[in-house]
Structure formats: C-alpha cells, structure tokens
Design a protein around this motif. Structure first.
Motif: not given
Length: 450
Positions: A122-129, A134-139, A159-162
């Motif tokens: 889940l530390g991958h750079k492309d994680i979006k939700f 999906g209530r945490v979303e990169v935005s 620092n991240s969605a995580l």
C-alpha cells in the motif's frame, strides 16, 4: 471484467471448448502482462519514521480506552490481517479467531462491520483509494491532498493515502474510539473525526519516551508540543508501507524474464486470467487492481455499515461515499499480490477460501444461494449470535444486492478454476511470511503488546 468469448475449435471435429465448459488459454506472448514492480514504484520512507511507526502501530495508547491497537486487526501473526470475516474491535480480548467479545462493561455491542483488508504494497505510488468503499481518495479538492470523511478538516502534510487512512480507525467507535461516555476520545469521535486527533496528540506528548523518537524521525519536532497527528500518521504509514512491501513471487520472477518460474498449472491460470476469462479487466496493472468498484453479490451478514436515517442495518458500499445510485453495493477491487495469504475474502469476509472466492466470481447468484452461515469465520460472541445473520435472512435486501451484480464472466471448467487458483497462489512472495520487523516486545506507553 470481461464478458466476451472466442470460440476455439478442437481438431477437425469443430467442437467448441467453451461448449464443453472449458476456456482455451491464450499464448503467454499475446497477453497484456504488467511491468515488473521495482523499488522505484514505491514511496521511500525515512528509517527512523519506520521504526517509530512500528511502536505506534502496536501501541494501545492510540485507542480511546487504551485497550486496542492498529495491530490488533492487522497483526504480524496474521500477515497484516486478523484471519476472521468480521473482527472484534474495541472492548475485545486476544487476537484473530481466538479474540473474544470482552466481558462486563467492556462487552462489545457489535462486530466491526467489514473485513480487515490486507496491507500488502500500500506504499505504492499509484494507490488512489483506501477502505472497501474508497472513502480515502487521493484528491486535491480540499487543498490537503485527499478526499476523506474529514473533508476540509483533514490536516495538511500527510505523506501518503496510507497516512490519511490511518487516522480514521482512531475515530470509529467499534474499532478504536469506544462509546461516548467511556472516554474523551469516544465523545469527540461522536462529534467529528477531527476532534479526536488533538486528544491523541496529547496522549503521545505526555509519554516522555516518545519525544526522542519523534525528534530523530522528524526535523520539525523539537519539543512535545511539536508532535502532531500528522507526524503520528506519517510514521504509522511509513511502517505499514515498508513492513508489507513484497514483490518476490514466482509471478514477479516470470515478469522479470524467468519463464521457468511458473509451473504448467500456474502458467495456464495466468493465460486464463489475462486472456479469455478476463479477470485482468479489473485486476490490471502492477498491483493487479484497476482501483474501480464492483458489485459481486456477496451474501450480507453482520451489523452492516448503516447510513444515517437508513432503517435497515445494511452495507451499500460505494454509494455511501459517491451518493450515486449506480454505486449501490459496489466495493473496491482489491490488489491481488499475496492474496493466498489474505483469507477470508470479500468486503465482509464471506468467502473462507481462495477457491470459493474465485468460484463466486463465475456464478455469483448460485454462490450466494448456496452460501451458509458456517462459511463465515466469526469469533464466538454468544450475545450477538441472533443478530449476526439477520441481514442474510432479509430476502428483500438480498434481492437488491443480487440485482446490482456487475460482473459477467464466461463459463469455465473445474480444471480452469484449479489453474486460476494455482496462478493466484503464484502471487505469493517467497519472503512474504518473513516480515522484517514484526511485533515489538514493548512500546513507550508501557501498555501490554498483543
């Protein structure tokens, strides 16, 4: 997922293999396989933050009644999960299937409504939700990098969605906060998520042993007052990301050019997965998810994740976040690396084995109809027994769930199922069971470590 089929004829008889209940695999060279994962695909974290995050992750002090940690539902003993369909959160005792519902005033009132998702990569750079809905979303809609239940009140600097995700179990009554009246954190959580975080900061600041660890991990921390929820969440995310980063599976070796890394069954399964069956229509990319939301028609049970003013204690999934009717009963398409280590499966853990989950995808209505309560892996809580499967007995709700199914895969044979499962097992990292840090012997608060 794909719903197209192509007839393949056997010899001069012109007999369709699909008619015989089998799908003909494509040749590996014709498949749209993902690029191999590399370290550059992941967010890089400071080592001191990772070490601090391990302690915070296992420290009960973050919870309202100081009796549960992040690790309780994502433990190293269970490789980042808890091994059950629906967990027991605040008030329980023990770990995994042996966890109890507590006693006396600590006795739980309901189970956690959703399965604890695994933490792999889940530390991958492309994680979006993150989260099943999906209530945490990169935005950047709110200027803080994320769309979350805290809206504009989510602090900046995560620092991240995580890291954003790590903040919300602290605010959930059945997970870590407790019930209003039991402790100040629970009372704050009843009002709004962002009221909880200053109280967590105060607890960490009051523990002298934490200060030098934060000072080493963050240049911005000079005194206890400099420790904020941002540093706490960032450290937890750093630990989770590094501890559960893993991509040394046979499939990874195959992607890197070793054609002998997969055995014949795994190769056939891969060809089905990326070919005629169309699993990769949803499980695409390096993490094997397109990060979309799908309705699988899994049987409902447990307390539900009830919407405000909804008279039925159900879980409508993504609809609760998007407010779009077409999102009813849809849940996040999960990443699949190390999926064989992540049972039980589904947003509510309805399917106890990988084979059962695979079979469900090919005939969700039949699978739903045949599902039995004993397939759920639930720690025994006698006083909840009469409520555990009330949703399952609600025929109208189950019909609504079945009506929303949006996957349609071609017919496959039992041999195809076996090959697909073999391929999914080939996604297990060779070092996946050897986590580099695991459980600490003690934590700065001095509270017990489960």
């Amino acid at each position: 997922m794909g719903d197209s089929t192509v007839k393949v004829f056997a010899g001069t008889l012109g007999v369709s293999l699909l008619a015989l209940g089998a799908v003909a695999p494509a040749h590996a060279a014709d498949l749209d396989l993902p690029e191999p994962l590399t370290l550059e695909d992941f967010i890089q974290f400071d080592e001191a933050q990772v070490k601090l995050g391990q302690l915070l992750f296992y420290d009960n002090v973050l919870s309202g009644n100081q009796n549960i940690a992040c690790s309780t539902c994502h433990h190293s003993d269970f490789l980042g999960g808890d091994g059950v369909s629906l967990g027991i959160g605040e008030g329980g005792h023990g770990l995994g299937p042996k966890r109890t519902g507590g006693a006396g005033i600590e006795q739980i009132e309901e189970r956690v409504p959703r399965n604890a998702p695994p933490l792999w990569n889940l530390g991958h750079k492309d994680i979006k939700f993150l989260f099943h809905d999906g209530r945490v979303e990169v935005s950047n809609d709110f200027g803080n990098g994320f769309r979350t239940p805290a809206w504009i009140f989510l602090p900046k600097g995560l620092n991240s969605a995580l890291a954003a995700q790590a903040l919300f179990p602290l605010t959930a009554d059945v997970e870590m906060a407790g019930e209003p009246g039991e402790n100040p954190i629970a009372g704050a959580a009843y009002e709004a998520p962002h009221y909880v975080w200053p109280l967590v900061e105060e607890r960490i600041r009051a523990i002298p042993e934490y200060l030098p660890l934060f000072q080493e991990a963050f240049d911005t921390v000079k005194s206890p007052e400099d420790i904020t929820i941002v540093e706490i969440a960032n450290a937890i995310a750093a630990f989770e990301a590094v501890e559960y980063q893993n991509f040394d599976s046979p499939f990874d070796k195959y992607l890197a050019g070793d054609e002998t890394a997969l055995n014949p069954a795994q190769k056939r399964g891969m060809e089905l997965f990326y070919g005629e069956v169309g699993c990769s229509d949803c499980h695409s990319g390096p993490l094997m998810t397109d990060q979309s939301f799908r309705a699988l028609g899994l049987p409902p049970f447990g307390p539900g994740n009830t919407l405000l003013n909804d008279p039925i204690p159900r879980d409508v999934g993504r609809l609760a976040i998007s407010d779009l009717p077409e999102d009813a009963y849809r849940f996040r398409v999960p990443p699949l690396r190390n999926v064989a280590l992540s049972a039980p499966y589904g947003h509510n853990g309805a399917m106890p084995t990988l084979e059962a989950m695979v079979r469900h995808h090919f005939n969700p209505r039949e699978s739903n109809a045949k599902w039995r309560a004993e397939m759920a892996v639930l720690p025994a809580v006698p006083w909840l027994a009469k409520h555990d499967f009330a949703l399952r007995e609600n025929e109208a709700e189950n019909k609504r769930i079945l009506a929303r199914i949006d996957i349609d895969l071609p017919q496959v044979s039992d041999d195809d199922i076996a090959d697909l499962v073999a391929f999914l097992e080939a996604l297990t990292g060779e070092t996946a069971k050897d986590r580099p840090m695991g459980r600490p012997e003690k934590v700065p608060s001095g509270l017990p470590v489960d």
